[in-house]
Scaffold this active site. Sequence first.
Site, PDB file in Angstrom:
ATOM      1  N   LYS A 250     -12.731  -1.609   2.463  1.00 22.93           N
ATOM      2  CA  LYS A 250     -12.254   0.093   1.433  1.00 22.93           C
ATOM      3  C   LYS A 250     -12.745   0.282   0.382  1.00 22.93           C
ATOM      4  CE  LYS A 250      -7.072  -0.896   3.539  1.00 22.93           C
ATOM      5  NZ  LYS A 250      -6.781  -2.207   4.002  1.00 22.93           N
TER       6      LYS A 250
ATOM      7  N   HIS B 117      -6.559  -3.915  -0.325  1.00 17.92           N
ATOM      8  CA  HIS B 117      -6.369  -3.308  -1.666  1.00 17.92           C
ATOM      9  C   HIS B 117      -6.731  -3.482  -3.018  1.00 17.92           C
ATOM     10  CE1 HIS B 117      -4.732   0.050   1.089  1.00 17.92           C
ATOM     11  NE2 HIS B 117      -4.110  -0.392   1.499  1.00 17.92           N
TER      12      HIS B 117
ATOM     13  N   SER C  32       0.916  -0.960   0.296  1.00 22.13           N
ATOM     14  CA  SER C  32       0.152   0.031   0.171  1.00 22.13           C
ATOM     15  C   SER C  32       0.369   1.544   0.315  1.00 22.13           C
ATOM     16  CB  SER C  32      -0.745   0.256   0.667  1.00 22.13           C
ATOM     17  OG  SER C  32      -0.366  -0.089   1.938  1.00 22.13           O
TER      18      SER C  32
HETATM   19  C1  LIG Z   1      -6.221  -2.356   5.529  1.00 21.84           C
HETATM   20  C2  LIG Z   1      -5.435  -3.617   5.206  1.00 21.84           C
HETATM   21  C3  LIG Z   1      -5.972  -4.832   6.823  1.00 21.84           C
HETATM   22  C4  LIG Z   1      -7.081  -4.097   7.852  1.00 21.84           C
HETATM   23  O1  LIG Z   1      -8.612  -4.078   7.364  1.00 21.84           O
HETATM   24  P1  LIG Z   1      -9.517  -4.090   8.232  1.00 21.84           P
HETATM   25  O2  LIG Z   1     -11.080  -4.553   7.775  1.00 21.84           O
HETATM   26  O3  LIG Z   1      -9.452  -2.613   8.645  1.00 21.84           O
HETATM   27  O4  LIG Z   1      -8.804  -4.606   9.564  1.00 21.84           O
HETATM   28  C5  LIG Z   1      -5.725  -5.842   6.167  1.00 21.84           C
HETATM   29  N1  LIG Z   1      -4.862  -5.872   5.245  1.00 21.84           N
HETATM   30  C6  LIG Z   1      -4.316  -5.850   4.701  1.00 21.84           C
HETATM   31  C7  LIG Z   1      -3.392  -5.622   3.390  1.00 21.84           C
HETATM   32  C8  LIG Z   1      -4.718  -3.996   4.435  1.00 21.84           C
HETATM   33  O5  LIG Z   1      -4.578  -3.140   3.498  1.00 21.84           O
END
Ligand SMILES: *Cc1c(COP(=O)(O)O)cnc(C)c1O
Length: 404
Positions: free
Chosen positions: A252, A221, A193
């Site tokens: 997301k 992502h 990310s």
């Molecule tokens: C955002 C993210 C998470 C966390 O996700 P949540 O549902 O907000 O706990 C886990 N792994 C990756 C790669 C992320 O980008």
Amino acid sequence: MYTDLKDQLTAELAEIEEAGTFKHERVISTPQSNRITAGPLGREGAQVLNFCANNYLGLADHPRLLDAAKQALDERGFGMASVRFICGTQDLHLQLEEAVSSFLGTEATILFSSCFDANGAVFEPLFGKDDAIISDALNHASLIDGIRLSKAARYRYRNADLDDLRTQLEATRAQNEGRGARRTIIVTDGVFSMDGYLAPLPGICDLADEYGALVLVDDSHAVGFMGDTGAGTPEHFGVSDRVDLYTGTFGKALGGASGGYVSGRAEIVAMLRQKGRPYLFSNSLAPSIVAATLAALELVAGSAELRATLFRNAELFRRRMSEEGFELLEGEHAIVPVMFGDAALAARMADAMLEHGVFVTAFSYPVVPAGKARIRVQLSAAHSEADVEAAVQAFIASRTAVQS
Ligand SMILES: *Cc1c(COP(=O)(O)O)cnc(C)c1O
């Protein structure tokens, strides 16, 4: 006796503030969208264009999701007040699990309160001391923590480095007095990310085949927009059937509320329902979130339009910024890092951007390597072309302001 700890923490907090790494939250008083009203705590917010949310498809305030959530509130109530296996499973939860499986093309799916929990659940029941977990050095914090919860031997390979991955796979052969690890799994983010780079999944799957390893991809992502149907980075690379486990978030692209999942091989998912601790000991997802996420998946599966808009915006931004002489990390993702190198410069740019009406975030060491400070811009299908051009113009004006 809190006195000592209070003094220690006060001093530590002051140190963080002095080091310039204190995380100050901006307060938003609108829905998450392309335009938000945001300001520092305690001051009135200003309307700004938002280029730092993970709201890739613009679904965070989409009318179809809101309607689905409202209907579920009326018909299924606010909360479940139970974990799934006691009395927290509604038909909606099962529908969402099936919808995720069908969207990803997997055998089965299990929901969690977050992807952080999904990653916290997936390793400990499956991998013990005779096993090996091989993890990319830049994997998400939740994968790192989840792996730590298991008793497996841990190996780490340099970010996206297939040669080093092979070295680590070789190293697992020494386990169990030279008999090799019982189970081996390679674990990677689908998208890193901070850079917007994709994991080299075809090479990873080839190595997994060669060494008899499983593959887990955390596609948080990417799920919803990478690949022809939005099924994520495995689809993008044509290796969907070679990935054993997917984890991901609904927080997301898929509406941005909360919730996560593990999806993939049926027996693994069945075992996680029996033994995954965050599944057994944490509350069931709220019905309104489940219903709205179902609507999000329907929208995404039913039309390529939002994905197309997102990538049009990302390409436009990349092209315009390059034309204006900004240094970008090349890539194809909707994360576009604008490189400044110096941490103080990147921070001043982000402040100037806000004054020019655009909300972006600067990242510097230790989140990214020293000397590689950047502003991470995230495009969304919610942005118009005019929004994208406004962001470019704000970068130009901020560069002038910061240089003078
Ligand atoms: C955002 C993210 C998470 C966390 O996700 P949540 O549902 O907000 O706990 C886990 N792994 C990756 C790669 C992320 O980008």
